[in-house]
Scaffold this motif. Structure first.
Motif, mmCIF file in Angstrom:
data_model
loop_
_atom_site.group_PDB
_atom_site.id
_atom_site.type_symbol
_atom_site.label_atom_id
_atom_site.label_comp_id
_atom_site.label_asym_id
_atom_site.label_seq_id
_atom_site.Cartn_x
_atom_site.Cartn_y
_atom_site.Cartn_z
ATOM 1 N N THR A 1 0.060 8.956 -3.496
ATOM 2 C CA THR A 1 0.017 7.901 -4.513
ATOM 3 C C THR A 1 1.299 7.086 -4.501
ATOM 4 O OG1 THR A 1 -1.384 9.317 -5.866
ATOM 5 C CG2 THR A 1 -0.349 7.456 -6.955
ATOM 6 N N TYR A 2 2.427 7.784 -4.353
ATOM 7 C CA TYR A 2 3.700 7.059 -4.271
ATOM 8 C C TYR A 2 3.730 6.159 -3.037
ATOM 9 C CZ TYR A 2 8.659 6.146 -3.732
ATOM 10 O OH TYR A 2 9.867 5.531 -3.575
ATOM 11 N N GLY A 3 3.185 6.665 -1.929
ATOM 12 C CA GLY A 3 3.155 5.854 -0.726
ATOM 13 C C GLY A 3 2.295 4.611 -0.884
ATOM 14 N N LEU A 4 1.175 4.733 -1.609
ATOM 15 C CA LEU A 4 0.324 3.563 -1.822
ATOM 16 C C LEU A 4 0.982 2.546 -2.753
ATOM 17 C CD1 LEU A 4 -3.235 5.139 -2.202
ATOM 18 C CD2 LEU A 4 -2.333 3.828 -0.281
ATOM 19 N N LEU A 5 1.742 3.048 -3.731
ATOM 20 C CA LEU A 5 2.387 2.129 -4.668
ATOM 21 C C LEU A 5 3.618 1.477 -4.064
ATOM 22 C CD1 LEU A 5 2.075 4.176 -7.984
ATOM 23 C CD2 LEU A 5 0.666 2.285 -7.197
ATOM 24 N N ALA A 6 4.297 2.179 -3.141
ATOM 25 C CA ALA A 6 5.493 1.610 -2.520
ATOM 26 C C ALA A 6 5.096 0.749 -1.317
ATOM 27 C CB ALA A 6 6.436 2.726 -2.081
ATOM 28 N N VAL A 7 5.845 -0.283 -1.093
ATOM 29 C CA VAL A 7 5.535 -1.197 0.007
ATOM 30 C C VAL A 7 5.746 -0.507 1.355
ATOM 31 C CG1 VAL A 7 6.136 -3.389 1.074
ATOM 32 C CG2 VAL A 7 6.187 -3.156 -1.405
ATOM 33 N N GLN A 8 6.799 0.337 1.481
ATOM 34 C CA GLN A 8 7.105 0.961 2.764
ATOM 35 C C GLN A 8 6.142 2.073 3.123
ATOM 36 O OE1 GLN A 8 9.154 0.606 0.254
ATOM 37 N NE2 GLN A 8 10.761 -0.825 0.885
ATOM 38 N N GLY A 9 5.425 2.624 2.138
ATOM 39 C CA GLY A 9 4.589 3.786 2.407
ATOM 40 C C GLY A 9 3.124 3.488 2.557
ATOM 41 N N ALA A 10 2.772 2.227 2.812
ATOM 42 C CA ALA A 10 1.362 1.863 2.898
ATOM 43 C C ALA A 10 0.675 2.502 4.099
ATOM 44 C CB ALA A 10 1.234 0.342 2.974
ATOM 45 N N VAL A 11 1.435 2.897 5.160
ATOM 46 C CA VAL A 11 0.824 3.454 6.369
ATOM 47 C C VAL A 11 0.410 4.896 6.153
ATOM 48 C CG1 VAL A 11 1.210 3.963 8.800
ATOM 49 C CG2 VAL A 11 2.118 1.851 7.816
ATOM 50 N N TYR A 12 1.315 5.705 5.627
ATOM 51 C CA TYR A 12 1.024 7.127 5.474
ATOM 52 C C TYR A 12 0.441 7.473 4.102
ATOM 53 C CZ TYR A 12 5.357 7.308 2.748
ATOM 54 O OH TYR A 12 6.317 7.094 1.807
ATOM 55 N N GLY A 13 0.409 6.538 3.189
ATOM 56 C CA GLY A 13 -0.013 6.848 1.823
ATOM 57 C C GLY A 13 -1.452 7.315 1.742
ATOM 58 N N LEU A 14 -2.392 6.564 2.346
ATOM 59 C CA LEU A 14 -3.811 6.896 2.228
ATOM 60 C C LEU A 14 -4.164 8.218 2.924
ATOM 61 C CD1 LEU A 14 -6.537 6.056 1.159
ATOM 62 C CD2 LEU A 14 -6.907 4.715 3.245
ATOM 63 N N PRO A 15 -3.722 8.456 4.197
ATOM 64 C CA PRO A 15 -4.037 9.776 4.802
ATOM 65 C C PRO A 15 -3.469 10.938 4.013
ATOM 66 C CG PRO A 15 -3.284 8.217 6.479
ATOM 67 C CD PRO A 15 -3.037 7.571 5.158
ATOM 68 N N LEU A 16 -2.250 10.781 3.512
ATOM 69 C CA LEU A 16 -1.641 11.864 2.735
ATOM 70 C C LEU A 16 -2.397 12.097 1.431
ATOM 71 C CD1 LEU A 16 0.722 13.796 3.037
ATOM 72 C CD2 LEU A 16 2.159 12.165 1.800
ATOM 73 N N LEU A 17 -2.838 11.015 0.808
ATOM 74 C CA LEU A 17 -3.598 11.151 -0.439
ATOM 75 C C LEU A 17 -4.934 11.857 -0.189
ATOM 76 C CD1 LEU A 17 -4.023 10.495 -3.436
ATOM 77 C CD2 LEU A 17 -4.938 8.271 -2.729
ATOM 78 N N LEU A 18 -5.635 11.492 0.884
ATOM 79 C CA LEU A 18 -6.921 12.126 1.176
ATOM 80 C C LEU A 18 -6.745 13.602 1.519
ATOM 81 C CD1 LEU A 18 -8.623 9.294 3.263
ATOM 82 C CD2 LEU A 18 -9.017 9.900 0.875
ATOM 83 N N ALA A 19 -5.722 13.912 2.343
ATOM 84 C CA ALA A 19 -5.469 15.317 2.670
ATOM 85 C C ALA A 19 -5.110 16.124 1.431
ATOM 86 C CB ALA A 19 -4.343 15.411 3.708
ATOM 87 N N GLY A 20 -4.327 15.539 0.543
ATOM 88 C CA GLY A 20 -3.979 16.227 -0.701
ATOM 89 C C GLY A 20 -5.182 16.463 -1.584
ATOM 90 N N LEU A 21 -6.083 15.477 -1.671
ATOM 91 C CA LEU A 21 -7.289 15.634 -2.488
ATOM 92 C C LEU A 21 -8.171 16.754 -1.945
ATOM 93 C CD1 LEU A 21 -8.287 11.928 -3.251
ATOM 94 C CD2 LEU A 21 -7.506 13.653 -4.885
ATOM 95 N N VAL A 22 -8.332 16.816 -0.603
ATOM 96 C CA VAL A 22 -9.167 17.864 -0.008
ATOM 97 C C VAL A 22 -8.565 19.242 -0.295
ATOM 98 C CG1 VAL A 22 -9.989 18.818 2.167
ATOM 99 C CG2 VAL A 22 -10.099 16.352 1.768
ATOM 100 N N ALA A 23 -7.253 19.388 -0.087
ATOM 101 C CA ALA A 23 -6.605 20.680 -0.341
ATOM 102 C C ALA A 23 -6.679 21.064 -1.809
ATOM 103 C CB ALA A 23 -5.148 20.625 0.131
ATOM 104 N N ALA A 24 -6.456 20.088 -2.695
ATOM 105 C CA ALA A 24 -6.493 20.393 -4.132
ATOM 106 C C ALA A 24 -7.898 20.787 -4.578
ATOM 107 C CB ALA A 24 -6.001 19.180 -4.919
#
Length: 382
Positions: free
Chosen positions: A265-288
């Motif tokens: 979520t932080y990656g999606l909100l930050a301009v620099q983290g737009a590349v890794y934000g979505l994959p990290l968010l999806l992986a986190g949702l699956v694990a959670a």
């Protein structure tokens, strides 16, 4: 079916019914809606947009709050927001600001500091630019608090706890007890002020605050402890015995997944983290989700009439998501409109498309069930 008959059916379908136990909106929908408004507020310092967000939240609260004790906490969060703005201005005046400015408002005597405190300033010149910057910054934080206050006023804490997954019951009990502290404190303030007014004593001023402050804190704490005791007596937070390997796997998946969600979520909100934000968010949702499903085996409680997410609940939660997504998009498309400049000083302008997107947050005032005049939800206790 004629066109007029279809229109009439659509009108009846959209018309909000009176709230009952069977069609009451889940507490999670209100929290998602409020968090969407808070996310939008975090993306802008434009005072016109922030004022519009506060107005939208206040209108929905006025239209859909009940007579429950927690519904009275919205006014307290409004006052807390004004207090935050005042504190931010006071800190800017006495401790200075890195914002350069040429319009001097007044000059305070500057306190000389030793060399090891270089970079810190107490007193000195106060400019209009730094005051406006502090006002915008404080207004953003105040709007975030007011959005949280709106969720506190509309969401029933007991229903929120009932909707939590079994793996989060232990943490949920602590969170709900903490969340009931503020509404109980507001209710005690109202009760004590009424008692003082009936006795002919002052209800405002520093003296009155000092006299009722301790009883208010003591009463709110006692009520929260009573809530915790009643929840424990009813089985909240109790878990079944499971093998240690299952428990460790559940904790690892849940904590790792939630950390991934936060980082994504932080990656999606930050301009620099737009590349890794979505994959990290999806992986986190699956694990959670895997951790929560596995942790559900530890729950020994059953749910009596669980909350169901109907169309109206999805519309309420979706309206907040639309406001947040539109503001994030506007921040990348036209950042100057969301963050008016203070050097040089310019009057803020209301951007039309973000403002129209914020108005989508009014949808709960139309589709959410209308509380009955004498709401019985005020009698519900966890």
């Amino acid at each position: 079916m004629t066109r007029s008959t279809g229109t009439a059916r659509l009108h009846r379908a959209l018309l909000a019914p009176e709230a009952t136990r069977s069609n009451a909106l889940p507490a999670g929908a209100w929290w998602l809606w409020a968090l969407g408004l808070a996310t939008a507020a975090s993306r802008t310092t434009n005072p016109l947009l922030l004022g519009l967000l506060v107005g939208v939240a206040g209108y929905v609260v006025a239209a859909r709050r009940t007579d429950a004790p927690w519904a009275r906490s919205y006014g307290a969060f409004l006052k807390l927001g004004l207090f935050v703005v005042g504190v931010r201005l006071v800190f800017s005046v006495f401790l200075g600001s890195p914002i350069p400015g040429t319009h001097t408002v007044f000059t305070l005597p500057e306190v000389p500091l030793p060399d090891w405190a270089r970079g810190v300033r107490i007193g000195g010149r106060v400019t209009a630019e730094q005051l406006v910057f502090a006002l915008y910054d404080g207004a953003k934080l105040a709007t975030l608090l007011i959005c949280v206050g709106a969720a506190n006023s509309l969401a029933n804490p007991a229903r929120l706890l009932k909707s939590l997954p079994g793996a989060l019951y232990e943490a949920g009990v602590a969170v709900v007890v903490a969340m009931t502290f503020a509404p109980n404190m507001v209710a005690d303030v109202v009760r004590l002020r009424t008692a003082r007014r009936l006795r002919g004593r002052a209800t405002g001023g520093v003296g009155a605050v000092l006299q009722i402050g301790l009883p208010v804190l003591e009463g709110a704490l006692e009520r929260s402890v009573a809530v915790a005791a009643s929840m424990d007596a009813r089985g909240y937070g109790r878990t079944a015995q499971v093998p240690p390997a299952v428990r460790l796997t559940t904790n690892a998946l849940t904590l790792g997944g939630l950390l991934g969600v936060c980082a994504g979520t932080y990656g999606l909100l930050a301009v620099q983290g737009a590349v890794y934000g979505l994959p990290l968010l999806l992986a986190g949702l699956v694990a959670a989700m895997a951790g929560l499903r596995l942790g559900g085996r530890r729950s020994v409680r059953t749910r009596y009439r669980p909350d169901r997410w109907g169309v109206r609940a999805w519309l309420v939660a979706g309206s907040g998501a639309v406001v947040a997504a539109a503001m994030i998009w506007a921040g990348s498309a036209d950042p100057a409109a969301l963050r008016p400049g203070v050097v040089p000083l310019t009057a803020p302008v209301l951007p039309l498309w973000p403002a129209a997107a914020v108005l989508a947050g009014l949808l709960p005032a139309v589709v959410a069930p209308v509380p009955p005049p004498n709401s019985r939800t005020s009698k519900e206790q966890p």
